[in-house]
Design an enzyme around this catalytic site. Structure first.
Site, mmCIF file in Angstrom:
data_model
loop_
_atom_site.group_PDB
_atom_site.id
_atom_site.type_symbol
_atom_site.label_atom_id
_atom_site.label_comp_id
_atom_site.label_asym_id
_atom_site.label_seq_id
_atom_site.Cartn_x
_atom_site.Cartn_y
_atom_site.Cartn_z
ATOM 1 N N GLY A 138 0.805 -1.215 0.000
ATOM 2 C CA GLY A 138 0.000 0.000 0.000
ATOM 3 C C GLY A 138 0.838 1.264 0.000
ATOM 4 O O GLY A 138 1.925 1.334 -0.587
ATOM 5 N N SER A 139 0.371 2.283 0.690
ATOM 6 C CA SER A 139 0.920 3.636 0.576
ATOM 7 C C SER A 139 2.350 3.794 1.071
ATOM 8 O O SER A 139 2.982 4.818 0.802
ATOM 9 C CB SER A 139 0.016 4.634 1.313
ATOM 10 N N VAL A 140 2.864 2.842 1.828
ATOM 11 C CA VAL A 140 4.253 2.971 2.280
ATOM 12 C C VAL A 140 5.233 2.896 1.110
ATOM 13 O O VAL A 140 6.422 3.211 1.259
ATOM 14 C CB VAL A 140 4.617 1.884 3.321
ATOM 15 N N MET A 141 4.738 2.526 -0.086
ATOM 16 C CA MET A 141 5.592 2.484 -1.273
ATOM 17 C C MET A 141 5.688 3.841 -1.968
ATOM 18 O O MET A 141 6.542 4.038 -2.841
ATOM 19 C CB MET A 141 5.062 1.453 -2.273
ATOM 20 N N LYS A 142 4.854 4.783 -1.602
ATOM 21 C CA LYS A 142 4.803 6.052 -2.321
ATOM 22 C C LYS A 142 6.118 6.827 -2.288
ATOM 23 O O LYS A 142 6.537 7.382 -3.317
ATOM 24 C CB LYS A 142 3.645 6.903 -1.796
#
Length: 571
Positions: A303-307
């Protein structure tokens, strides 16, 4: 005058021996003499010319070669604190054919072993045709001696070792366990089995016909103890991480959770906690779910921790100005018939604002501006989709889709952390590149003599800019504010991702994540926290995972004696 003379009858004399009777006698005497001669010759042959045969037969009945168990190597943390040790124990065994039939002695034996007499008699009857059976394995030497003091015929002892784990459930999944024969079955115990096990020794002994030791004769081979294993783990940080994780899983009524903490300067694993867990010293009623080292074996969509990592890839192209502003209105968009949403309409956002608000729309629009698949290529450079190389049994590689006929929706999804799978350890390792000005450090479960050089996978200027953006994400008033650590600046990113099963995404089942680097001025630790399927009041990463990071990182920085770097509130 005899009665025979008076009667006129002359007595008969025995007839002379027939010639054939004398011949038979001589033949028989000759055969007897020949037999005696052959027997004497055989005796001389065995004692003089073939003495080794008799010696071998005698030795086979009295001489034995006993195995001397090797002491299994110890596993310690980075400071030498024991995490796995082997203690001497005694296994009692018996020759059922030598055990007494006397009920009194059988009862004394059963009581000393802590067993029921009927159960013991049943086992003895089952092994009646054999010469070996275990009475009880891995007893303490004191308890075993009480049994041996009964001097019951047919009862014997064997020295062995039993593995003991001082930290219990705190380090269970990482260390693994050994079986009843002290052989590694899970975790590092299995991975380093040949190194830890050592080499058993051998000795020549004299035993009586009942198998009882009479005398030690010679040492044939000394037992070689196993090697000691020094982990990168810091037991202090491990206890603290496990305590906070367990409390958070309970508080949020979650299925489980993970905490992974890496040394930002070396890639060493300072802490790796998992929930649920189990007590390796008492495996009665063990839940198999607790055996898995989820931090290394399990993978999931991050999820968003890859942004931040995806944005680093985009900035490196040079096609994305730092002052770029993205209009995310109206808070949703349709790509390839798939609808992508933000929590609300954030309007126009800067690059830092996209990370702070965790805008899926902003990341998708940035990804679709690029012609090349730079994001998945950067993920691979950061070690995702590949083995972490720790040597841990069953470590997962994760997956990144191959760039074959990618759709626009897939391209966009990768930028905000969907469509790929990673492990918590891989994720932490990838973030060492942000903490080290673009140098990714491979994770290590073992203590290193010196820090590795690492691999330059992100431009240093880009890595510093991303770190600065993540610093702004963890500020009062932001969604990640609960990750703040008093006295220290923290760079971090929250993530909330829907769980999947065979039928697709599950309804109302989420994972909450937080990845943090601290302190920002001179990164010392990189920490990943994941809470699996929280059922409490909230499931967002900022609400369930960020507080765990705050407590774990705060305690760790103080234990590691890291100087505070918080900004002066008046500056």
């Amino acid at each position: 005058m005899s009665d025979a003379s008076r009667s006129g009858v002359t007595p008969r004399r025995p007839p002379p021996m027939a010639p054939m009777g004398k011949a038979r006698y001589r033949v028989m005497m000759t055969l007897v003499a020949l037999g005696l001669a052959l027997l004497a010759g055989r005796i001389v042959d065995l004692h003089v010319f073939d003495r080794s045969f008799l010696q071998g037969q005698g030795d086979a009945r009295t001489l034995r070669t006993d195995t001397i168990p090797a002491h299994r190597g110890m596993i310690t943390d980075r400071h030498g604190e024991p995490l796995a040790i082997s203690t001497p124990v005694v296994t009692l065994w018996a020759n059922p054919q030598d055990l007494p039939e006397d009920d009194i002695q059988r009862l004394m034996l059963a009581n000393a072993l802590g067993q029921e007499l009927d159960a013991l008699n049943e086992r003895i009857a089952r092994y009646a045709e054999r010469e070996f059976m275990y009475l009880q394995r891995r007893m303490t030497p004191e308890a075993a001696q009480q049994v041996l003091d009964l001097r019951i015929p047919g009862v014997h002892a064997r020295e062995e070792y039993k593995r003991y784990y001082p930290a219990g459930e705190v380090t269970a999944q990482l260390l693994g366990v050994t079986n009843i024969d002290d052989q590694g079955q899970e975790g590092l115990e299995l991975a380093y089995q040949p190194y830890l096990a050592g080499v058993p020794g051998k000795r020549r002994v004299l035993k009586d016909r009942r198998g009882r030791l009479v005398r030690d004769l010679a040492m044939l081979q000394e037992a070689q103890p196993g090697g000691d294993l020094t982990l990168a783990l810091d037991q202090r940080l491990q206890y603290m991480a496990y305590r906070e994780l367990k409390a958070a899983v309970t508080e949020n009524d979650a299925d489980g959770g993970i905490v992974v903490m890496l040394d930002a300067r070396s890639g060493e694993v300072l802490a790796m906690a998992n929930q649920p867990s189990y007590n390796p010293n008492n495996r009665a009623g063990l839940d198999p779910q607790g055996l898995r080292n989820r931090a290394i074996v399990d993978v999931y969509e991050p999820g968003s921790v890859m942004k931040p990592l995806a944005m680093a890839a985009m900035l490196e192209t040079g096609d994305l100005p730092l002052d770029t502003v993205v209009d995310t209105s109206p808070g949703w968009m349709v790509i390839d018939r798939f609808t992508i949403k933000d929590i609300r309409n954030y309007g126009k956002l800067t690059l830092a604002g996209i990370l702070e608000k965790s805008s899926n729309i902003g990341m998708s629009k940035l990804a679709l501006r690029l012609d090349d698949p730079v994001v998945p290529a950067k993920y691979r450079a950061l070690g995702l989709g590949q083995s972490p190389g720790t040597g841990f049994p069953g470590e997962s590689t994760g997956s990144i889709p191959a760039p074959v006929r990618w759709s626009s929706s897939q391209w966009a999804a990768l930028s905000y952390g969907y469509g790929l799978s990673v492990s918590a350890l891989q994720l932490a390792s990838a973030y060492t590149a942000i903490a080290n000005e673009g140098r990714r450090l491979p994770p290590s479960l073992l203590k290193l003599g010196q820090s590795p050089a690492g691999e330059q996978v992100i431009d240093p200027d880009v890595a510093r800019r991303i770190l600065g953006m993540m610093d702004q994400v963890v500020e009062p008033g932001t969604g990640a504010r609960r990750a703040l650590v008093p006295g220290y600046r923290v760079a971090g990113k929250t993530g909330t991702v829907r769980k999947t099963d065979a039928g697709g995404y599950q309804e109302k089942a989420y994972r909450g994540l937080f990845v943090g680097i601290a302190p920002v001025s001179n990164p010392r630790i990189v920490t990943v926290v994941m809470i699996d399927h929280p059922r409490g009041d909230s499931y967002y990463g900022g609400a369930v995972a960020a507080p765990v990071f705050s407590r774990v990182a705060g305690n760790a920085l103080r234990l590691l004696d890291v100087p505070p770097d918080a900004r002066d509130p008046e500056s």
